[in-house]
Design a protein around this motif. Sequence first.
Motif, PDB file in Angstrom:
ATOM      1  N   PRO A  22     -31.382   8.226   8.137  1.00 48.14           N
ATOM      2  CA  PRO A  22     -30.825   7.097   8.921  1.00 48.14           C
ATOM      3  C   PRO A  22     -29.587   7.121  10.083  1.00 48.14           C
ATOM      4  N   ALA A  23     -29.722   6.212  10.360  1.00 46.30           N
ATOM      5  CA  ALA A  23     -28.464   6.454  11.967  1.00 46.30           C
ATOM      6  C   ALA A  23     -27.481   6.692  10.887  1.00 46.30           C
ATOM      7  N   SER A  24     -26.705   7.483  11.072  1.00 36.94           N
ATOM      8  CA  SER A  24     -24.931   7.590  10.667  1.00 36.94           C
ATOM      9  C   SER A  24     -23.866   7.109  11.522  1.00 36.94           C
ATOM     10  N   PHE A  25     -22.471   6.471  10.732  1.00 40.68           N
ATOM     11  CA  PHE A  25     -21.129   6.055  11.766  1.00 40.68           C
ATOM     12  C   PHE A  25     -20.057   7.102  11.429  1.00 40.68           C
ATOM     13  N   ASP A  26     -20.481   8.131  10.520  1.00 46.86           N
ATOM     14  CA  ASP A  26     -19.412   8.908  10.816  1.00 46.86           C
ATOM     15  C   ASP A  26     -18.701   9.619  11.277  1.00 46.86           C
ATOM     16  N   TRP A  27     -19.167  10.275  12.796  1.00 42.82           N
ATOM     17  CA  TRP A  27     -18.847  10.470  14.095  1.00 42.82           C
ATOM     18  C   TRP A  27     -17.568   9.558  14.213  1.00 42.82           C
ATOM     19  N   LEU A  28     -17.823   8.252  13.825  1.00 44.58           N
ATOM     20  CA  LEU A  28     -16.491   7.741  14.343  1.00 44.58           C
ATOM     21  C   LEU A  28     -15.084   7.789  14.043  1.00 44.58           C
ATOM     22  N   ALA A  29     -15.226   8.263  12.392  1.00 43.83           N
ATOM     23  CA  ALA A  29     -13.757   8.880  11.693  1.00 43.83           C
ATOM     24  C   ALA A  29     -13.701  10.398  13.132  1.00 43.83           C
ATOM     25  N   LYS A  30     -14.339  10.786  13.670  1.00 44.86           N
ATOM     26  CA  LYS A  30     -14.141  12.185  14.739  1.00 44.86           C
ATOM     27  C   LYS A  30     -13.677  11.276  15.704  1.00 44.86           C
ATOM     28  N   VAL A  31     -14.012  10.087  16.123  1.00 46.73           N
ATOM     29  CA  VAL A  31     -14.252   9.461  18.269  1.00 46.73           C
ATOM     30  C   VAL A  31     -12.505   8.864  17.906  1.00 46.73           C
ATOM     31  N   ASN A  32     -12.182   8.071  16.738  1.00 51.97           N
ATOM     32  CA  ASN A  32     -11.237   6.856  16.865  1.00 51.97           C
ATOM     33  C   ASN A  32     -10.263   7.417  15.521  1.00 51.97           C
ATOM     34  N   ASN A  33      -8.808   7.767  15.642  1.00 46.94           N
ATOM     35  CA  ASN A  33      -8.170   7.967  14.122  1.00 46.94           C
ATOM     36  C   ASN A  33      -6.951   6.713  14.401  1.00 46.94           C
ATOM     37  N   ASN A  77     -27.203  -4.013  18.431  1.00 55.30           N
ATOM     38  CA  ASN A  77     -28.232  -3.529  17.691  1.00 55.30           C
ATOM     39  C   ASN A  77     -28.134  -5.096  17.068  1.00 55.30           C
ATOM     40  N   ASN A  78     -29.175  -4.872  16.461  1.00 55.20           N
ATOM     41  CA  ASN A  78     -29.630  -6.217  16.040  1.00 55.20           C
ATOM     42  C   ASN A  78     -30.185  -6.501  15.071  1.00 55.20           C
ATOM     43  N   GLY A  79     -29.450  -5.647  14.444  1.00 55.80           N
ATOM     44  CA  GLY A  79     -29.729  -4.968  12.992  1.00 55.80           C
ATOM     45  C   GLY A  79     -28.445  -5.309  11.961  1.00 55.80           C
ATOM     46  N   PRO A  80     -27.431  -4.480  11.473  1.00 54.21           N
ATOM     47  CA  PRO A  80     -26.757  -4.997  10.458  1.00 54.21           C
ATOM     48  C   PRO A  80     -25.066  -5.337  11.388  1.00 54.21           C
ATOM     49  N   LYS A  81     -24.614  -6.437  10.711  1.00 51.50           N
ATOM     50  CA  LYS A  81     -23.116  -7.148  11.821  1.00 51.50           C
ATOM     51  C   LYS A  81     -22.214  -6.480  11.503  1.00 51.50           C
ATOM     52  N   ILE A  82     -21.426  -6.004  12.713  1.00 49.68           N
ATOM     53  CA  ILE A  82     -20.598  -4.390  13.045  1.00 49.68           C
ATOM     54  C   ILE A  82     -19.015  -5.354  13.674  1.00 49.68           C
ATOM     55  N   GLU A  83     -18.339  -5.657  12.792  1.00 46.62           N
ATOM     56  CA  GLU A  83     -16.911  -6.554  12.784  1.00 46.62           C
ATOM     57  C   GLU A  83     -15.856  -6.087  12.326  1.00 46.62           C
ATOM     58  N   VAL A  84     -14.808  -6.139  12.869  1.00 47.84           N
ATOM     59  CA  VAL A  84     -13.477  -5.529  12.594  1.00 47.84           C
ATOM     60  C   VAL A  84     -12.850  -6.674  12.428  1.00 47.84           C
ATOM     61  N   PHE A  85     -11.889  -6.131  11.004  1.00 53.84           N
ATOM     62  CA  PHE A  85     -11.089  -6.942  10.197  1.00 53.84           C
ATOM     63  C   PHE A  85      -9.797  -5.896  10.454  1.00 53.84           C
ATOM     64  N   MET A 125     -16.791  -2.714  20.252  1.00 54.35           N
ATOM     65  CA  MET A 125     -17.384  -3.140  22.024  1.00 54.35           C
ATOM     66  C   MET A 125     -17.574  -1.927  22.938  1.00 54.35           C
ATOM     67  N   GLU A 126     -16.478  -1.437  23.213  1.00 58.98           N
ATOM     68  CA  GLU A 126     -16.836   0.157  24.076  1.00 58.98           C
ATOM     69  C   GLU A 126     -17.464   1.296  23.465  1.00 58.98           C
ATOM     70  N   LEU A 127     -17.316   1.595  22.238  1.00 55.93           N
ATOM     71  CA  LEU A 127     -17.714   2.539  21.473  1.00 55.93           C
ATOM     72  C   LEU A 127     -18.685   2.307  20.984  1.00 55.93           C
ATOM     73  N   LEU A 128     -18.664   1.384  19.763  1.00 54.69           N
ATOM     74  CA  LEU A 128     -20.374   0.884  18.664  1.00 54.69           C
ATOM     75  C   LEU A 128     -21.807   0.447  19.815  1.00 54.69           C
ATOM     76  N   PRO A 129     -22.613   1.260  19.619  1.00 57.64           N
ATOM     77  CA  PRO A 129     -23.870   0.810  19.244  1.00 57.64           C
ATOM     78  C   PRO A 129     -24.045  -0.889  19.449  1.00 57.64           C
ATOM     79  N   TRP A 171      -8.576  -0.274  14.544  1.00 53.34           N
ATOM     80  CA  TRP A 171      -9.497  -0.525  15.661  1.00 53.34           C
ATOM     81  C   TRP A 171      -9.201  -2.090  16.482  1.00 53.34           C
ATOM     82  N   THR A 172      -9.796  -2.098  17.796  1.00 55.18           N
ATOM     83  CA  THR A 172      -9.207  -3.255  17.910  1.00 55.18           C
ATOM     84  C   THR A 172     -11.249  -4.156  18.299  1.00 55.18           C
ATOM     85  N   ALA A 173     -11.305  -4.800  18.448  1.00 57.75           N
ATOM     86  CA  ALA A 173     -12.582  -5.623  19.062  1.00 57.75           C
ATOM     87  C   ALA A 173     -12.923  -4.889  20.520  1.00 57.75           C
ATOM     88  N   GLN A 174     -11.988  -5.061  21.294  1.00 60.64           N
ATOM     89  CA  GLN A 174     -12.126  -4.303  22.517  1.00 60.64           C
ATOM     90  C   GLN A 174     -12.235  -2.039  22.275  1.00 60.64           C
TER      91      GLN A 174
END
Length: 82
Positions: A4-15, A30-38, A24-28, A18-21
């Motif tokens: 299954p797809a993993s978002f583990d690589w995001l921890a290496k990209v961004n330390n 999709n029509n699947g899970p809802k991805i939000e910044v809180f 929008m730039e880094l996350l793919p 997070w902001t909404a902007q």
Amino acid sequence: MAQPASFDWLAKVNNRPWTAQLAMELLPGNNGPKIEVFRGSVVVTPHAGFDHQAIERELAYPLHRAARRAGLWCYAELVEAE
């Protein structure tokens, strides 16, 4: 069998927070899970199915009526502005 797809690589990209902007730039897209910044964190939740939508619709009316009796408003969704 495919992994299954993993978002583990995001921890290496961004330390940093997070902001909404940034999301929008880094996350793919999709029509699947809802991805939000809180509050600086990325929150991933499953896509709401028909049962979830039906329950949300059933709850909206009684919550709206109770809020109006108390002199308040009830909103189905809230969006936090930065």
